[in-house]
Enzyme design. Sequence first.
Site: not given
Length: 372
Positions: A40, A42, A45, A62, A171
């Site tokens: 993902c 994220s 990031h 996640h 997610c």
Amino acid sequence: MKTRGAVVVAPGRPYEVVDLVLDEPRAREVVVKMSASGICHSDDHLATGDLQVQTYPFCGGHEGSGVVVALGTDVTEVEVDDHVVFSFVPACGRCRWCAAGQQNLCDLGAHALSGCRPDDPSTWRVHTPDGRPVGQMSSIGTFSEHTVVNVASVIKVDRDLPLHVICLLGCCVSTGWGSSVNDARVEPGDTIIVMGLGGIGMNAVQGARHAGAGCVIGVDPVAMKRTLASDFGATHAVASMQEAGRLARSRTDGQGADKAVIAVGVLAGDHLAEALSTVRKGGTVVITSVAPMTDLGAPISLFQVAMLHQRIQGSIYGGCNPRRDIPRQVQMYRDGQLILDELVTKTYSLDDIGQGFADLRSGLNLRGVVTF
Ligand code: CXF
Ligand code: ZN
């Protein structure tokens, strides 16, 4: 036990696959042999430093699925050999948020970025071979061959489901689908713009279609994603927000879209300004994307937002209740209503995870998935 996982050792450093040591499961904890973990934005990031955490090294991931291999004490929800999907926010079922039907805000989720035990925050379940604590992203850290998590972070699923596909329920599916269904509150006949057609945006498109939208305009600069958008329910796919705004106005007597969902990979204030400029008076903009922690706010007119009675809605996990919504999404998938297989563009081994992030940054995937 010993395992291997992909960790970020400092902000701005790429993922490295290293040896890790897992604690024995304590009360209410389970050990899971990972089957798959989606990649993902994220997670990226963490590697770019846009998202900084309290514990380095930090094991990312996640959006996972796997098989339970050991239980701590006091676990009644799952058994060894059960298949599970991870929820990136735990759902304890007992805090005031879970009790009120807002599991996306569960109090156990507060430690997502320190990566410690959510129920005992000064302790960590994963360590380096020389004994340093390793954080687990969202208290699960699914980029690992094995992980140990609180049972509040897993949801049991049937064994016949393809684990490398249903990991996405953890997610991008819930986050995107819920952004339209719960947070934008799409209604039959609505005109909705979905900004960004990655894993989350494609599911915002599916959610808008499920909620009865009459016109779903997907926006993405990547041609492949625009081409695929119609399979997920988009009625139109365009390359820019200017074009999306024009199209929405042309279909609404010049009023503008009823709702817009921002699902871009890296959120900036300009995205919010652009989205607001495309929605009508009384319309809603949902912020689903994650902004860098250093974001500088947004260049929007507060006067205009108030005078036009527009609603800006923040969104975590698409406002979903994972314990209710993940089983519901499984059923929709079985019934052919929720498209999941086509979201998985490419799979990678854990050792090739760096290529997975390179492909994500190049816009090549709806979702890349690490399989173990
Ligand atoms: C993120 C939000 C920040 C913590 C990890 C999960 N949401 C979706 O990717
Ligand atoms: Zn995510």
